[in-house]
Motif scaffolding. Structure first.
Motif, mmCIF file in Angstrom:
data_model
loop_
_atom_site.group_PDB
_atom_site.id
_atom_site.type_symbol
_atom_site.label_atom_id
_atom_site.label_comp_id
_atom_site.label_asym_id
_atom_site.label_seq_id
_atom_site.Cartn_x
_atom_site.Cartn_y
_atom_site.Cartn_z
ATOM 1 N N TYR A 9 0.870 -1.177 0.000
ATOM 2 C CA TYR A 9 0.000 0.000 0.000
ATOM 3 C C TYR A 9 0.905 1.224 0.000
ATOM 4 O O TYR A 9 1.645 1.449 0.959
ATOM 5 C CB TYR A 9 -0.874 -0.057 1.261
ATOM 6 C CG TYR A 9 -2.036 0.887 1.287
ATOM 7 C CD1 TYR A 9 -3.045 0.805 0.346
ATOM 8 C CD2 TYR A 9 -2.138 1.848 2.273
ATOM 9 C CE1 TYR A 9 -4.133 1.655 0.382
ATOM 10 C CE2 TYR A 9 -3.219 2.703 2.324
ATOM 11 C CZ TYR A 9 -4.210 2.598 1.378
ATOM 12 O OH TYR A 9 -5.286 3.461 1.426
ATOM 13 N N SER A 11 1.850 5.451 -1.923
ATOM 14 C CA SER A 11 1.327 6.684 -2.531
ATOM 15 C C SER A 11 1.359 6.575 -4.045
ATOM 16 O O SER A 11 2.333 6.109 -4.632
ATOM 17 C CB SER A 11 2.157 7.883 -2.097
ATOM 18 O OG SER A 11 2.075 8.049 -0.697
ATOM 19 N N PHE A 23 -4.501 13.897 -8.622
ATOM 20 C CA PHE A 23 -4.554 13.903 -7.167
ATOM 21 C C PHE A 23 -3.710 12.767 -6.609
ATOM 22 O O PHE A 23 -3.578 11.712 -7.200
ATOM 23 C CB PHE A 23 -5.989 13.821 -6.647
ATOM 24 C CG PHE A 23 -6.773 12.641 -7.137
ATOM 25 C CD1 PHE A 23 -6.846 11.480 -6.395
ATOM 26 C CD2 PHE A 23 -7.449 12.703 -8.352
ATOM 27 C CE1 PHE A 23 -7.575 10.394 -6.844
ATOM 28 C CE2 PHE A 23 -8.186 11.630 -8.804
ATOM 29 C CZ PHE A 23 -8.248 10.467 -8.044
ATOM 30 N N THR A 25 -2.957 10.051 -3.716
ATOM 31 C CA THR A 25 -3.654 9.240 -2.725
ATOM 32 C C THR A 25 -2.846 7.980 -2.478
ATOM 33 O O THR A 25 -1.781 7.795 -3.066
ATOM 34 C CB THR A 25 -5.088 8.898 -3.201
ATOM 35 O OG1 THR A 25 -5.793 8.269 -2.137
ATOM 36 C CG2 THR A 25 -5.086 8.028 -4.421
ATOM 37 N N ARG A 26 -3.340 7.122 -1.627
ATOM 38 C CA ARG A 26 -2.667 5.853 -1.370
ATOM 39 C C ARG A 26 -3.462 4.728 -2.021
ATOM 40 O O ARG A 26 -4.687 4.744 -2.001
ATOM 41 C CB ARG A 26 -2.533 5.630 0.125
ATOM 42 C CG ARG A 26 -1.594 6.661 0.741
ATOM 43 C CD ARG A 26 -1.401 6.505 2.226
ATOM 44 N NE ARG A 26 -1.115 5.165 2.698
ATOM 45 C CZ ARG A 26 0.092 4.580 2.694
ATOM 46 N NH1 ARG A 26 1.128 5.240 2.221
ATOM 47 N NH2 ARG A 26 0.254 3.354 3.163
ATOM 48 N N SER A 27 -2.748 3.773 -2.609
ATOM 49 C CA SER A 27 -3.404 2.689 -3.326
ATOM 50 C C SER A 27 -2.465 1.495 -3.440
ATOM 51 O O SER A 27 -1.259 1.612 -3.197
ATOM 52 C CB SER A 27 -3.800 3.172 -4.725
ATOM 53 O OG SER A 27 -4.330 2.115 -5.489
ATOM 54 N N SER A 51 -13.011 10.878 -13.494
ATOM 55 C CA SER A 51 -12.921 10.994 -12.039
ATOM 56 C C SER A 51 -14.023 11.948 -11.585
ATOM 57 O O SER A 51 -14.853 12.382 -12.377
ATOM 58 C CB SER A 51 -11.543 11.512 -11.616
ATOM 59 O OG SER A 51 -11.404 12.874 -11.955
#
Length: 87
Positions: A9, A11, A23, A25-27, A51
């Motif tokens: 997991y 950025s 943008f 985010t964490r994924s 999006s």
């Protein structure tokens, strides 16, 4: 608990090509492409087609369905609802 059960997991930058918006985010998603973000660090970038910045529901450009017009057109074409043809 078992170790190494969960995926990595980290950025990631998601970039909406239609709106020109990105943008951070964490994924768990992975990509070979990278981009330098505003903080000076390099992150993997994933291009998406839509999006919240370009989706009609979120931008307020969604079409509204004219249900009243459809009902009136149906009744004109096929006769009004509740008409008694026997009288």
């Amino acid at each position: 608990m078992q170790q190494d059960k969960h995926p990595d997991y980290h950025s990631v930058v998601f970039r909406d090509r239609a709106a020109g918006y990105a943008f951070l985010t964490r994924s768990t998603a992975r990509s070979e492409q990278t981009i330098e973000w505003d903080d000076g660090r390099t992150y993997p970038v994933i291009d998406v087609e839509i999006s919240s910045e370009s989706h009609p529901f979120y931008t307020g450009k969604a079409r509204t369905v004219d249900t009243e017009g459809r009902i009136a057109r149906f009744e004109r074409r096929y006769g009004g609802a509740g008409t008694d043809e026997a009288s």
